[in-house]
Design a protein around this motif. Structure first.
Motif, short mmCIF file in Angstrom:
data_model
loop_
_atom_site.label_atom_id
_atom_site.label_comp_id
_atom_site.label_asym_id
_atom_site.label_seq_id
_atom_site.Cartn_x
_atom_site.Cartn_y
_atom_site.Cartn_z
N SER A 85 93.81 96.59 131.20
CA SER A 85 94.10 96.29 129.80
C SER A 85 93.52 94.93 129.45
O SER A 85 93.83 93.92 130.09
CB SER A 85 95.61 96.28 129.56
N ARG A 86 92.69 94.87 128.43
CA ARG A 86 92.09 93.59 128.05
C ARG A 86 93.15 92.60 127.59
O ARG A 86 93.01 91.39 127.83
CB ARG A 86 91.04 93.81 126.95
N THR A 87 94.19 93.10 126.95
CA THR A 87 95.27 92.21 126.51
C THR A 87 95.92 91.53 127.70
O THR A 87 96.16 90.32 127.70
CB THR A 87 96.32 93.00 125.71
N LEU A 140 94.64 91.26 130.80
CA LEU A 140 93.64 90.44 131.49
C LEU A 140 93.46 89.09 130.79
O LEU A 140 93.39 88.05 131.45
CB LEU A 140 92.31 91.17 131.55
N GLU A 141 93.40 89.11 129.49
CA GLU A 141 93.20 87.86 128.76
C GLU A 141 94.44 86.97 128.83
O GLU A 141 94.33 85.75 128.88
CB GLU A 141 92.81 88.17 127.31
N GLU A 190 89.09 85.14 131.07
CA GLU A 190 87.89 84.54 130.48
C GLU A 190 87.47 83.26 131.20
O GLU A 190 86.33 82.81 131.05
CB GLU A 190 88.14 84.26 129.00
N SER A 232 89.31 98.28 136.55
CA SER A 232 89.59 96.85 136.34
C SER A 232 88.46 95.99 136.90
O SER A 232 88.09 94.98 136.29
CB SER A 232 90.93 96.48 136.98
N THR A 234 85.55 96.15 134.51
CA THR A 234 85.86 95.39 133.30
C THR A 234 85.68 93.89 133.55
O THR A 234 85.09 93.18 132.73
CB THR A 234 87.30 95.68 132.83
N ALA A 235 86.19 93.43 134.69
CA ALA A 235 86.06 92.01 135.02
C ALA A 235 84.61 91.60 135.16
O ALA A 235 84.19 90.54 134.69
CB ALA A 235 86.82 91.71 136.31
N THR A 274 82.48 93.10 131.43
CA THR A 274 82.94 92.62 130.13
C THR A 274 83.16 91.12 130.12
O THR A 274 82.75 90.42 129.19
CB THR A 274 84.25 93.32 129.72
N TYR A 275 83.78 90.61 131.21
CA TYR A 275 84.14 89.19 131.23
C TYR A 275 83.23 88.34 132.11
O TYR A 275 83.39 87.13 132.18
CB TYR A 275 85.60 89.03 131.67
#
Length: 219
Positions: free
Chosen positions: A54-56, A58-59, A64, A82, A85-86, A89-90
């Protein structure tokens, strides 16, 4: 380092405690709030309840600004999603994942996500990879016991035989890229300025390899 660990089971909690004791900023994510009980009461890091993809979530855990992300949940799908995504995306510099299915592990290693499959080796292997994070593996073999690592040689090794970097059973020079051309070095091949060397190295010998590469002339 700021390290985010997805999964607060046996492996995740053990790794978190070890890293926190070394002074790292550790944040754990687990979908089950009760897993927090696996951490000591004086654990200095953070715990976030939720899905690690979940980006929420993770953030909220600070993804970030993370230096490393480690996925060690009990499910391959969660770890895969995950970790990707890490990484994608990040743009987290170091991303590691525990993958149980060896076929999936091969795929993710090809995507540049080193994977650990053996439960017995999980914490030790991941800790070594994080500790020596500047030696990012190009490829891993077996359950992560052997790595393929490429690195520029320091100036102090110029003129010395490349085999001086080898340690029997632990470190082997397998390839050199020199002036854009690749070669398999002979026993007497000397190092030249700008050499990019590929090492086959046991994970347990990463510290020794880093010592060779960081050593200053005369020290």
């Amino acid at each position: 380092m700021r390290v985010i660990i997805a999964g607060c089971g046996r492996a995740g909690s053990t790794l978190a405690v070890q890293l926190a004791a070394e002074g790292h900023d550790v944040r754990l994510i687990d979908r089950l709030p009760k897993t927090r009980k696996l951490l000591p009461t004086d654990f200095p890091g953070q715990f976030h309840a939720g899905n690690a993809f979940s980006r929420t979530v993770l953030e909220a855990a600070g993804i970030e600004h993370a230096d490393a992300f480690v996925a060690v949940t009990s499910g391959d799908n969660s770890n895969i999603v995950s970790a990707r995504t890490a990484k994608e995306t990040y743009r987290v510099p170091i991303v590691l994942a525990r993958i149980y299915d060896p076929h999936r592990a091969d795929i993710y290693r090809e995507l540049g996500i080193p994977t650990i499959a053996s439960v017995r080796w999980t914490v030790h292997e991941i800790h070594q990879m994080l500790l020596h994070r500047h030696l990012t593996p190009e490829l891993t073999f077996g359950n992560g016991e052997t790595l393929l690592i490429r690195s520029q040689l320091p100036a102090y090794l110029t003129g010395r035989r490349l085999t001086e970097c080898e340690v029997d059973g632990e470190i082997r020079v397998v390839e050199v890229t020199r002036a854009g051309r690749s070669l398999v070095p002979a026993h007497s091949t000397p190092a030249e300025p700008g050499d990019l060397v590929t090492f086959a190295v046991a994970t347990t010998a990463l510290g020794r390899l880093r010592g060779f590469l960081n050593k200053e002339l005369g020290t």
